[in-house]
Design a protein around this motif. Structure first.
Motif, PDB file in Angstrom:
ATOM      1  N   TYR A 140       0.840  -1.208   0.000  1.00  0.00           N
ATOM      2  CA  TYR A 140       0.000   0.000   0.000  1.00  0.00           C
ATOM      3  C   TYR A 140       0.875   1.258   0.000  1.00  0.00           C
ATOM      4  CZ  TYR A 140      -4.402  -2.464   1.088  1.00  0.00           C
ATOM      5  OH  TYR A 140      -5.527  -3.248   1.043  1.00  0.00           O
ATOM      6  N   ALA A 141       1.922   1.245   0.842  1.00  0.00           N
ATOM      7  CA  ALA A 141       2.780   2.434   0.955  1.00  0.00           C
ATOM      8  C   ALA A 141       3.543   2.681  -0.344  1.00  0.00           C
ATOM      9  CB  ALA A 141       3.757   2.262   2.113  1.00  0.00           C
ATOM     10  N   GLU A 142       4.040   1.596  -0.953  1.00  0.00           N
ATOM     11  CA  GLU A 142       4.775   1.778  -2.212  1.00  0.00           C
ATOM     12  C   GLU A 142       3.864   2.343  -3.292  1.00  0.00           C
ATOM     13  OE1 GLU A 142       7.958  -0.365  -5.176  1.00  0.00           O
ATOM     14  OE2 GLU A 142       7.383  -1.374  -3.328  1.00  0.00           O
ATOM     15  N   GLN A 143       2.623   1.881  -3.308  1.00  0.00           N
ATOM     16  CA  GLN A 143       1.661   2.438  -4.259  1.00  0.00           C
ATOM     17  C   GLN A 143       1.428   3.918  -3.964  1.00  0.00           C
ATOM     18  OE1 GLN A 143      -2.191   0.525  -4.330  1.00  0.00           O
ATOM     19  NE2 GLN A 143      -2.909   1.748  -6.049  1.00  0.00           N
ATOM     20  N   GLY A 144       1.332   4.255  -2.687  1.00  0.00           N
ATOM     21  CA  GLY A 144       1.125   5.652  -2.304  1.00  0.00           C
ATOM     22  C   GLY A 144       2.242   6.555  -2.795  1.00  0.00           C
ATOM     23  N   TRP A 145       3.510   6.123  -2.618  1.00  0.00           N
ATOM     24  CA  TRP A 145       4.645   6.942  -3.067  1.00  0.00           C
ATOM     25  C   TRP A 145       4.655   7.071  -4.587  1.00  0.00           C
ATOM     26  CZ3 TRP A 145       6.595  10.088   0.186  1.00  0.00           C
ATOM     27  CH2 TRP A 145       6.768   9.745   1.519  1.00  0.00           C
ATOM     28  N   ALA A 146       4.297   5.985  -5.282  1.00  0.00           N
ATOM     29  CA  ALA A 146       4.246   6.047  -6.748  1.00  0.00           C
ATOM     30  C   ALA A 146       3.184   7.041  -7.213  1.00  0.00           C
ATOM     31  CB  ALA A 146       3.956   4.659  -7.316  1.00  0.00           C
ATOM     32  N   LEU A 147       2.024   7.000  -6.572  1.00  0.00           N
ATOM     33  CA  LEU A 147       0.934   7.914  -6.934  1.00  0.00           C
ATOM     34  C   LEU A 147       1.340   9.368  -6.708  1.00  0.00           C
ATOM     35  CD1 LEU A 147      -1.973   5.821  -5.405  1.00  0.00           C
ATOM     36  CD2 LEU A 147      -1.794   6.412  -7.825  1.00  0.00           C
ATOM     37  N   LEU A 148       2.040   9.640  -5.592  1.00  0.00           N
ATOM     38  CA  LEU A 148       2.499  11.015  -5.326  1.00  0.00           C
ATOM     39  C   LEU A 148       3.433  11.518  -6.418  1.00  0.00           C
ATOM     40  CD1 LEU A 148       3.191  11.086  -1.459  1.00  0.00           C
ATOM     41  CD2 LEU A 148       1.346  12.229  -2.694  1.00  0.00           C
ATOM     42  N   SER A 149       4.165  10.588  -7.058  1.00  0.00           N
ATOM     43  CA  SER A 149       5.121  10.980  -8.099  1.00  0.00           C
ATOM     44  C   SER A 149       4.443  11.389  -9.405  1.00  0.00           C
ATOM     45  CB  SER A 149       6.076   9.814  -8.403  1.00  0.00           C
ATOM     46  OG  SER A 149       6.787   9.459  -7.255  1.00  0.00           O
ATOM     47  N   PHE A 150       3.155  11.011  -9.570  1.00  0.00           N
ATOM     48  CA  PHE A 150       2.501  11.226 -10.856  1.00  0.00           C
ATOM     49  C   PHE A 150       1.581  12.448 -10.882  1.00  0.00           C
ATOM     50  CE2 PHE A 150       4.422   7.490 -12.339  1.00  0.00           C
ATOM     51  CZ  PHE A 150       4.166   7.371 -13.697  1.00  0.00           C
ATOM     52  N   GLY A 151       1.603  13.279  -9.827  1.00  0.00           N
ATOM     53  CA  GLY A 151       0.901  14.561  -9.918  1.00  0.00           C
ATOM     54  C   GLY A 151      -0.406  14.644  -9.152  1.00  0.00           C
ATOM     55  N   GLY A 152      -0.948  15.870  -9.163  1.00  0.00           N
ATOM     56  CA  GLY A 152      -2.077  16.237  -8.308  1.00  0.00           C
ATOM     57  C   GLY A 152      -3.307  15.355  -8.395  1.00  0.00           C
ATOM     58  N   LYS A 153      -3.649  14.872  -9.587  1.00  0.00           N
ATOM     59  CA  LYS A 153      -4.872  14.077  -9.718  1.00  0.00           C
ATOM     60  C   LYS A 153      -4.764  12.737  -8.994  1.00  0.00           C
ATOM     61  CE  LYS A 153      -5.685  12.111 -13.831  1.00  0.00           C
ATOM     62  NZ  LYS A 153      -5.867  11.994 -15.296  1.00  0.00           N
ATOM     63  N   LYS A 167      -3.410   1.300   8.911  1.00  0.00           N
ATOM     64  CA  LYS A 167      -4.363   0.467   9.679  1.00  0.00           C
ATOM     65  C   LYS A 167      -3.648  -0.671  10.389  1.00  0.00           C
ATOM     66  CE  LYS A 167      -8.397   1.373   6.750  1.00  0.00           C
ATOM     67  NZ  LYS A 167      -9.211   0.852   5.633  1.00  0.00           N
ATOM     68  N   ASN A 168      -2.644  -1.238   9.725  1.00  0.00           N
ATOM     69  CA  ASN A 168      -1.905  -2.364  10.302  1.00  0.00           C
ATOM     70  C   ASN A 168      -0.730  -1.922  11.165  1.00  0.00           C
ATOM     71  OD1 ASN A 168      -3.417  -4.496   9.049  1.00  0.00           O
ATOM     72  ND2 ASN A 168      -2.440  -3.972   7.113  1.00  0.00           N
ATOM     73  N   GLU A 169      -0.125  -0.795  10.795  1.00  0.00           N
ATOM     74  CA  GLU A 169       1.062  -0.327  11.527  1.00  0.00           C
ATOM     75  C   GLU A 169       0.960   1.175  11.780  1.00  0.00           C
ATOM     76  OE1 GLU A 169       4.849  -1.610   9.949  1.00  0.00           O
ATOM     77  OE2 GLU A 169       3.944  -3.395   9.042  1.00  0.00           O
ATOM     78  N   PRO A 170       0.130   1.582  12.737  1.00  0.00           N
ATOM     79  CA  PRO A 170      -0.131   3.022  12.934  1.00  0.00           C
ATOM     80  C   PRO A 170       1.090   3.834  13.364  1.00  0.00           C
ATOM     81  CG  PRO A 170      -1.171   1.692  14.656  1.00  0.00           C
ATOM     82  CD  PRO A 170      -0.689   0.740  13.622  1.00  0.00           C
ATOM     83  N   ALA A 171       2.119   3.176  13.893  1.00  0.00           N
ATOM     84  CA  ALA A 171       3.301   3.929  14.338  1.00  0.00           C
ATOM     85  C   ALA A 171       4.471   3.787  13.378  1.00  0.00           C
ATOM     86  CB  ALA A 171       3.711   3.467  15.731  1.00  0.00           C
ATOM     87  N   ASN A 172       4.228   3.242  12.176  1.00  0.00           N
ATOM     88  CA  ASN A 172       5.315   3.069  11.217  1.00  0.00           C
ATOM     89  C   ASN A 172       5.783   4.439  10.703  1.00  0.00           C
ATOM     90  OD1 ASN A 172       6.366   2.853   8.326  1.00  0.00           O
ATOM     91  ND2 ASN A 172       6.345   0.699   8.927  1.00  0.00           N
ATOM     92  N   PRO A 173       7.080   4.761  10.871  1.00  0.00           N
ATOM     93  CA  PRO A 173       7.561   6.096  10.473  1.00  0.00           C
ATOM     94  C   PRO A 173       7.371   6.395   8.985  1.00  0.00           C
ATOM     95  CG  PRO A 173       9.162   4.990  11.872  1.00  0.00           C
ATOM     96  CD  PRO A 173       8.134   3.965  11.529  1.00  0.00           C
ATOM     97  N   ASP A 174       7.662   5.412   8.125  1.00  0.00           N
ATOM     98  CA  ASP A 174       7.564   5.648   6.678  1.00  0.00           C
ATOM     99  C   ASP A 174       6.116   5.868   6.257  1.00  0.00           C
ATOM    100  OD1 ASP A 174       8.651   5.666   3.925  1.00  0.00           O
ATOM    101  OD2 ASP A 174       7.429   3.870   3.706  1.00  0.00           O
ATOM    102  N   PHE A 175       5.193   5.085   6.809  1.00  0.00           N
ATOM    103  CA  PHE A 175       3.780   5.230   6.429  1.00  0.00           C
ATOM    104  C   PHE A 175       3.235   6.575   6.904  1.00  0.00           C
ATOM    105  CE2 PHE A 175       3.398   0.318   6.998  1.00  0.00           C
ATOM    106  CZ  PHE A 175       4.286   0.132   5.953  1.00  0.00           C
ATOM    107  N   ASN A 176       3.652   7.003   8.102  1.00  0.00           N
ATOM    108  CA  ASN A 176       3.230   8.314   8.607  1.00  0.00           C
ATOM    109  C   ASN A 176       3.809   9.443   7.760  1.00  0.00           C
ATOM    110  OD1 ASN A 176       1.640   8.519  11.363  1.00  0.00           O
ATOM    111  ND2 ASN A 176       2.897   6.662  11.476  1.00  0.00           N
ATOM    112  N   ALA A 177       5.047   9.247   7.313  1.00  0.00           N
ATOM    113  CA  ALA A 177       5.674  10.262   6.441  1.00  0.00           C
ATOM    114  C   ALA A 177       4.894  10.392   5.135  1.00  0.00           C
ATOM    115  CB  ALA A 177       7.122   9.886   6.153  1.00  0.00           C
ATOM    116  N   GLY A 178       4.517   9.248   4.552  1.00  0.00           N
ATOM    117  CA  GLY A 178       3.755   9.273   3.299  1.00  0.00           C
ATOM    118  C   GLY A 178       2.389   9.903   3.476  1.00  0.00           C
TER     119      GLY A 178
END
Length: 479
Positions: A140-153, A167-178
């Motif tokens: 999920y996080a990798e998909q999120g970072w990829a989506l951020l790279s492709f612009g506002g829409k 939802k699975n890792e609420p304290a994960n630093p990378d997921f919170n950063a994303g």
């Protein structure tokens, strides 16, 4: 491979979770620019290299460089083997999905099938719910970072991906950063183009607590605090971050933006020049330098008897940097409009007009880009080309697109200011009164609109446009 088995392979490929199934469309980005960005991030953000190599492989495929795409996937595998030797299957699902798709496009179907099987077997072991999709937070996080790279829409979808990861890792630093980054970006869009505001400050504070060494997050938080006039608090984060990463261009660009907005333009220029030494081809940095030099020109012109040589030198510097971006990023509408505005600032009106007309005739602009363009062109007509009538026309065109956005409000304020000034000077005619009627009507202020249309009709009693507008307004109020 037979047609039937080829078709069945395609059906399995579509079930994979990877860049090829995340609907990342190449027409939404400048591929050369994105590739350059990812290569720089690989250099400066070693811990994110798995995600970056996977994304770079997809970009290479979009540029018809499948062999290069495969080489980047090999590098992604090396990262997993080095940093996650005990979680190879879990960390490699996206990489293997990309492998399968690239081999499929290369018509190497047996190798594609091999990677499809690897994903299927791994998903069976990792999840009891599905052979194909296992809801791993890392995916999920990798998909999120990829989506951020492709612009506002894509930002809203990115936010949803990070929410699923959390939802699975609420304290994960990378997921919170994303998640915090997605909210920040969405809030930036909402400010410019209208839409719901996002509570990014709290998300950024939490992300910074979990990522105390992520100076880019600290800078985003500083900028957000600056938005809310908490400049001193924001600057504390900037100063702390400068101590931690004095040579990280991605942090420096945000630090420069903070100081430019604070009014310390010379300091912003110094920081940007340092960042540009580290990433000399960055279009973002050239654009920011152009903005700084233009601000410097405007500040000088507001003083009494500004030194003309200094003004001209700064205008040339602004043009130089904006031109680099405009030549490099044809889809970056703001950079082209900024270049035009600086040409106008230097009284090079023909060059400014040529760029604005080219932009106005583009048929692939988003509504937000169009609105920003109308505001920019209106400002140019008003302050540089000294044509109030054209400025009024383009402000109104901008207002028609979206009245509640930040840019729409700027158009509204500008056109009302111009029209009221003209009327107070005793120069107003029926057209100006009618324009004010239209502006108030667009803003939903019907009573005010009626007043101005009545004044317009008093001066131009046979004008059907004003009569029809007045009739419809009166009808809407009475019904």
């Amino acid at each position: 491979m037979s047609t039937i088995s080829k078709n069945s392979l395609k059906a399995f490929l579509l079930k994979l979770e990877c860049h090829f199934t995340w609907t990342l469309l190449k027409q939404d980005v400048d591929l050369d620019d994105l590739e350059e960005t990812i290569v720089n991030q690989i250099k400066f953000f070693i811990e994110s290299n798995l995600i970056n190599y996977n994304l770079l492989s997809y970009v290479c495929h979009l540029k018809n460089s499948n062999e290069e795409a495969l080489r980047n996937l090999q590098k992604a595998e090396e990262v997993v083997q080095k940093h996650h030797p005990d979680e190879i299957a879990r960390r490699s699902l996206v990489t293997w999905g990309n492998y399968a798709w690239i081999y499929y496009h290369m018509k190497r179907y047996e190798e594609a099938q091999t990677y499809v099987s690897k994903v299927e077997d791994s998903c069976k072991k990792l999840s009891s719910t599905s052979h194909w999709k296992t809801p791993l937070p890392e995916v999920y996080a990798e998909q999120g970072w990829a989506l951020l790279s492709f612009g506002g829409k894509y930002f809203e979808r990115a936010k949803n991906c990070f929410e699923n990861a959390l939802k699975n890792e609420p304290a994960n630093p990378d997921f919170n950063a994303g998640y915090a980054t997605a909210l920040y970006r969405l809030e930036g869009l909402a400010r410019r183009y209208g839409g719901e505001r996002s509570p990014s400050v709290e998300a950024l504070k939490q992300a910074v607590e979990l990522n105390p060494n992520d100076t880019c997050l600290m800078a985003l938080l500083a900028l957000k605090l600056q938005d809310f006039r908490k400049v001193d608090e924001g600057e504390r984060y900037i100063k702390e971050a400068i101590q931690k990463t004095p040579d990280l261009p991605y942090f420096l660009r945000y630090a420069a933006k903070f100081y430019r907005r604070k009014g310390e333009v010379a300091k912003a220029v110094k920081i940007l020049k340092k960042a540009l030494e580290l990433t000399p081809n960055s279009g973002f940095l050239h654009h920011q330098l152009g903005i700084c030099y233009r601000r410097h020109v405007i500040n000088l012109k507001q003083t009494r008897n500004p030194p003309q040589d200094d003004v001209e030198k700064l205008i040339e510097l602004a043009i130089f940097h904006f031109k680099i971006v405009a030549d490099k990023k044809t889809k970056f509408v703001s950079a082209h409009a900024d270049l035009a505005s600086v040409y106008a600032l230097g009284k090079r009106y023909e060059e400014a007009e040529k760029i604005f007309q080219e932009l106005l005739h583009r048929n692939n602009l988003s509504s937000g880009e169009k609105q920003e363009l109308y505001l920019s062109y209106g400002n140019c007509q008003r302050f540089n080309m000294k044509s109030e009538s054209k400025a009024i026309k383009y402000y109104i065109e901008g207002l028609k697109i979206e009245k509640d956005s930040y840019v729409g409000k700027k158009c509204s304020e500008a056109v009302q200011s111009l029209l009221l000034q003209k009327i107070r000077r005793g120069l107003g005619d029926a057209t100006d009164f009618g324009a004010l009627g239209l502006v108030h009507n667009l803003n939903g202020r019907k009573e005010k609109a009626i007043e101005w249309y009545e004044k317009a009709i008093a001066l131009d009693s046979n004008n059907e446009e004003y009569q029809n507008a007045l009739f419809e307004l009166q009808l809407s109020i009475s019904s």
